[in-house]
Design a protein around this motif. Structure first.
Motif, PDB file in Angstrom:
ATOM      1  N   SER A 151       2.294 -10.041   1.665  1.00 54.37           N
ATOM      2  CA  SER A 151       3.509  -9.175   1.114  1.00 54.37           C
ATOM      3  C   SER A 151       3.248  -8.042   0.164  1.00 54.37           C
ATOM      4  CB  SER A 151       4.141 -10.268   0.207  1.00 54.37           C
ATOM      5  OG  SER A 151       3.423 -10.658  -0.746  1.00 54.37           O
ATOM      6  N   ASN A 152       1.873  -8.145  -0.240  1.00 54.66           N
ATOM      7  CA  ASN A 152       1.424  -6.825  -1.044  1.00 54.66           C
ATOM      8  C   ASN A 152       0.316  -6.029  -0.482  1.00 54.66           C
ATOM      9  OD1 ASN A 152       0.717  -5.227  -2.962  1.00 54.66           O
ATOM     10  ND2 ASN A 152       0.316  -6.619  -4.757  1.00 54.66           N
ATOM     11  N   ASP A 153       0.423  -4.880   0.030  1.00 52.46           N
ATOM     12  CA  ASP A 153      -0.429  -4.139   0.583  1.00 52.46           C
ATOM     13  C   ASP A 153      -1.464  -3.345  -0.504  1.00 52.46           C
ATOM     14  OD1 ASP A 153      -0.093  -4.616   3.168  1.00 52.46           O
ATOM     15  OD2 ASP A 153       1.696  -3.440   3.424  1.00 52.46           O
ATOM     16  N   LYS A 154      -1.090  -3.472  -1.528  1.00 49.24           N
ATOM     17  CA  LYS A 154      -1.552  -2.409  -2.604  1.00 49.24           C
ATOM     18  C   LYS A 154      -3.216  -2.881  -2.740  1.00 49.24           C
ATOM     19  CE  LYS A 154       1.466  -0.675  -5.838  1.00 49.24           C
ATOM     20  NZ  LYS A 154       2.541  -1.404  -6.139  1.00 49.24           N
ATOM     21  N   PRO A 155      -4.134  -1.837  -2.652  1.00 49.35           N
ATOM     22  CA  PRO A 155      -5.422  -2.191  -3.023  1.00 49.35           C
ATOM     23  C   PRO A 155      -5.700  -2.615  -4.396  1.00 49.35           C
ATOM     24  CG  PRO A 155      -5.294   0.052  -2.273  1.00 49.35           C
ATOM     25  CD  PRO A 155      -3.875  -0.621  -2.398  1.00 49.35           C
ATOM     26  N   PRO A 156      -6.736  -3.215  -5.055  1.00 46.35           N
ATOM     27  CA  PRO A 156      -7.721  -3.738  -3.980  1.00 46.35           C
ATOM     28  C   PRO A 156      -7.070  -5.040  -3.406  1.00 46.35           C
ATOM     29  CG  PRO A 156      -7.998  -4.599  -6.060  1.00 46.35           C
ATOM     30  CD  PRO A 156      -6.948  -3.753  -6.373  1.00 46.35           C
ATOM     31  N   TRP A 157      -7.809  -5.290  -1.937  1.00 50.04           N
ATOM     32  CA  TRP A 157      -7.428  -6.369  -1.444  1.00 50.04           C
ATOM     33  C   TRP A 157      -8.461  -7.536  -1.654  1.00 50.04           C
ATOM     34  CZ3 TRP A 157      -6.671  -4.995   4.634  1.00 50.04           C
ATOM     35  CH2 TRP A 157      -5.567  -3.945   4.554  1.00 50.04           C
ATOM     36  N   ASP A 158      -8.012  -8.713  -2.330  1.00 52.16           N
ATOM     37  CA  ASP A 158      -8.928  -9.674  -2.770  1.00 52.16           C
ATOM     38  C   ASP A 158      -8.411 -11.134  -2.556  1.00 52.16           C
ATOM     39  OD1 ASP A 158      -7.446  -9.349  -5.128  1.00 52.16           O
ATOM     40  OD2 ASP A 158      -8.979  -8.287  -6.135  1.00 52.16           O
ATOM     41  N   PHE A 159      -9.044 -11.947  -2.899  1.00 48.51           N
ATOM     42  CA  PHE A 159      -8.519 -13.345  -2.832  1.00 48.51           C
ATOM     43  C   PHE A 159      -8.704 -13.983  -4.227  1.00 48.51           C
ATOM     44  CE2 PHE A 159      -9.528 -12.523   1.554  1.00 48.51           C
ATOM     45  CZ  PHE A 159      -8.363 -12.648   2.286  1.00 48.51           C
ATOM     46  N   ASP A 160      -7.930 -15.120  -4.825  1.00 50.59           N
ATOM     47  CA  ASP A 160      -8.095 -15.547  -5.960  1.00 50.59           C
ATOM     48  C   ASP A 160      -9.306 -16.690  -5.615  1.00 50.59           C
ATOM     49  OD1 ASP A 160      -6.350 -14.182  -7.198  1.00 50.59           O
ATOM     50  OD2 ASP A 160      -4.767 -15.687  -6.993  1.00 50.59           O
ATOM     51  N   ILE A 161     -10.216 -16.813  -6.779  1.00 52.19           N
ATOM     52  CA  ILE A 161     -11.171 -17.812  -6.628  1.00 52.19           C
ATOM     53  C   ILE A 161     -10.824 -18.844  -7.741  1.00 52.19           C
ATOM     54  CG2 ILE A 161     -13.704 -18.326  -6.540  1.00 52.19           C
ATOM     55  CD1 ILE A 161     -14.194 -15.774  -5.902  1.00 52.19           C
ATOM     56  N   GLU A 162     -10.886 -20.119  -7.308  1.00 50.43           N
ATOM     57  CA  GLU A 162     -10.566 -21.141  -8.485  1.00 50.43           C
ATOM     58  C   GLU A 162     -11.626 -22.193  -8.796  1.00 50.43           C
ATOM     59  OE1 GLU A 162      -6.595 -22.083  -7.279  1.00 50.43           O
ATOM     60  OE2 GLU A 162      -7.343 -23.819  -6.467  1.00 50.43           O
ATOM     61  N   GLU A 163     -11.711 -22.923  -9.958  1.00 49.76           N
ATOM     62  CA  GLU A 163     -12.688 -23.964 -10.334  1.00 49.76           C
ATOM     63  C   GLU A 163     -12.335 -24.954  -9.109  1.00 49.76           C
ATOM     64  OE1 GLU A 163     -12.721 -25.066 -14.127  1.00 49.76           O
ATOM     65  OE2 GLU A 163     -13.578 -23.232 -14.615  1.00 49.76           O
ATOM     66  N   ASP A 164     -13.122 -25.965  -8.722  1.00 52.59           N
ATOM     67  CA  ASP A 164     -12.959 -27.094  -7.692  1.00 52.59           C
ATOM     68  C   ASP A 164     -13.611 -28.219  -8.049  1.00 52.59           C
ATOM     69  OD1 ASP A 164     -11.596 -27.992  -5.754  1.00 52.59           O
ATOM     70  OD2 ASP A 164     -12.901 -27.564  -4.146  1.00 52.59           O
TER      71      ASP A 164
END
Ligand SMILES: Nc1ncnc2c1ncn2[C@@H]1O[C@H](COP(=O)(O)OP(=O)(O)OP(=O)(O)O)[C@@H](O)[C@H]1O
Ligand SMILES: [Mg+2]
Length: 454
Positions: A151-164
């Motif tokens: 839904s959001n094309d604005k750069p930067p393209w990234d993914f969240d990283i979470e603790e696990d």
């Protein structure tokens, strides 16, 4: 002319990007891409050595478990995992950077496989990794909600990283839910699952034979056994040489010979079965079979002066293995499910493949005139694993004596000094010829000379 300040926007949209990368790849190939990554992980844990046949690496401590059901897909391995740095720097980027290190004998080349696979599978993705962080086990997860991300094309393209939480073993777990209709439909189909199982058994045969465990929906998959028959008369060829592609060294190994006696007849029913048979050429790139039992022009049949594949040639197996530190040097197609026939390395290998194929073709022709003798000899040849085939410049197949059916045979026994036999063998074609072959060849030679051809 003066430039106008404003620029024409050429940025891609995420939705376009995802559509393009997932469009031309099959679901099955996507799953194989995920398996490739796990296998690369296991190989990295084993020190990233060349993946030749001699290498006795035991992979039995590594496992890859796949669950594919209509509402959920998961793959979990214990192949070492990816580090947080891997995830931050490259694992989730679309395409590898030119500067990245490739010298690991991997099958991964482009830096797209995992992303393409998860997008093809579904809309709710969670990639988890547990890895060894300088002696301490660490874990993280990358959750991807595809519709939200799109839904959001604005750069930067990234993914969240979470603790696990830590996974039971160091490795990667990928769970995909909200499956695409294509994936959900396929995982409901026993035929799809059976086909996938068969493909895994075939394409990862060399890893499975080394002990790697791969299971699909709880049941383990055993790899195809690739064996060649060996006896005094039948000796497979096994040749090794080096070549170069763009200055990268590539090691090549070719093995070929009789895997099973040729068929009794050429009736159409047997021909249909024949298509499913494992005979033909195998091409292996960094340990992964990318082409199996090929009977098409890709491995040479029906090109130059090779005939088209014919059921009469069943029984032949040839394997060519390309091994390179940098997978980009391998003659792979971009989907890694076939060979790039325009690659120079592959083109230069073809005449060597041709030599063994044409010898087999000649043998199966000759065999028609001497079926009983051929069958008796074939029965004496025992299966040996391709791993234990001895080095030999070319394949040895029996010289058969053509004779009308029912003609009585005479056996000839005599002794001669070994040194003389070897000298004669050399003159007749090769120091490695069997005694029997030397005897038969010299008989035929004298016969032709004194009695003349029939
Ligand atoms: N199961 C896994 N175990 C360890 N690392 C993994 C695993 N899956 C992915 N990775 C990491 O993620 C990176 C990206 O994987 P991806 O499949 O997208 O590209 P690639 O394997 O580098 O190249 P290709 O597109 O040719 O497959 C890998 O290079 C590896 O570092
Ligand atoms: Mg990959």
């Amino acid at each position: 002319m003066a430039a106008i300040e404003r620029k024409a926007d050429a940025n891609p949209t995420k939705a376009f990007f995802v559509r393009i990368i997932t469009k031309d790849i099959s679901l099955e190939d996507c799953i194989l891409d995920l398996i490739d990554n796990s296998v690369d992980g296991a190989w990295r844990c084993e020190g990233s050595r060349p993946i030749g046949l001699q290498d006795g690496t035991d992979l039995s401590k590594y496992s890859i478990m796949i669950e594919a059901t209509p509402d959920k897909f998961s793959i979990i391995d214990n192949c070492g995992g990816m580090s947080l740095d891997d995830a931050v720097e490259h694992a989730f980027s679309f395409g590898r950077e030119a500067t990245e290190d490739h010298d690991d004998y991997s099958i991964g080349v482009y830096g797209i496989g995992m992303k393409r696979a998860v997008f093809k599978l579904g809309g709710n993705i969670r990639v988890r990794s547990t890895y060894d962080d300088k002696g301490t086990r660490s874990a993280f997860a990358v959750p991807i909600n595809v519709s939200k991300w799109l839904s959001n094309d604005k750069p930067p393209w990234d993914f969240d990283i979470e603790e696990d939480e830590l996974l039971p073993n160091n490795g990667v777990e990928i769970v995909v839910q909200e499956l695409t209709p294509g994936a959900a439909g396929a995982f409901e189909s026993p035929a799809f699952l059976q086909g996938l199982r068969r493909t895994i058994a075939r394409d990862y045969a060399l890893h499975l034979n080394r002990g790697l465990r791969i299971s699909l929906n709880g049941s383990e998959i055993s790899g195809w056994k690739i064996e060649l028959r060996q006896s005094e008369d039948f000796q497979p060829m096994r040749l090794e040489y080096k070549d170069k592609a763009d200055n990268e060294e590539v090691s090549i190994e070719i093995i070929g010979g009789m895997a099973a006696p040729p068929p009794e007849s050429n009736d159409p029913e047997e021909e249909a079965d024949n298509e499913k048979q494992p005979h033909g050429w195998y091409v292996v790139c960094n340990g992964r079979i990318v082409l199996a039992g090929d009977k098409t022009a890709i491995s040479g049949w029906g090109t130059d002066d090779w005939p088209n594949w014919h059921p009469q040639y069943a029984g032949f197996i040839g394997i060519i293995l390309f091994t390179a530190a940098n997978a980009a040097a391998l003659p792979l197609t971009t989907t890694k499910r076939s060979v790039d026939i325009t690659s120079d390395i592959y083109r230069r290998a073809r005449p060597k493949m041709r030599e063994v194929s044409t010898k087999w073709i000649a043998y199966t022709n000759q065999r028609k005139q001497a079926a009983d003798e051929a069958k008796a000899k074939e029965a004496l040849a025992v299966p040996v694993s391709i791993y234990s085939v001895a080095k030999r410049a070319t394949v040895a197949l029996p010289a058969l004596v053509s004779r009308p059916a029912g003609e009585r045979l005479a056996n000839v026994h005599y002794s001669v000094p070994v040194s003389r036999l070897k000298k004669l063998a050399k003159e007749l074609g090769g120091i490695n010829m069997s005694n029997r072959e030397v005897g038969l060849k010299s008989f035929n030679y004298t016969y032709d000379d004194l009695v003349g051809g029939e």
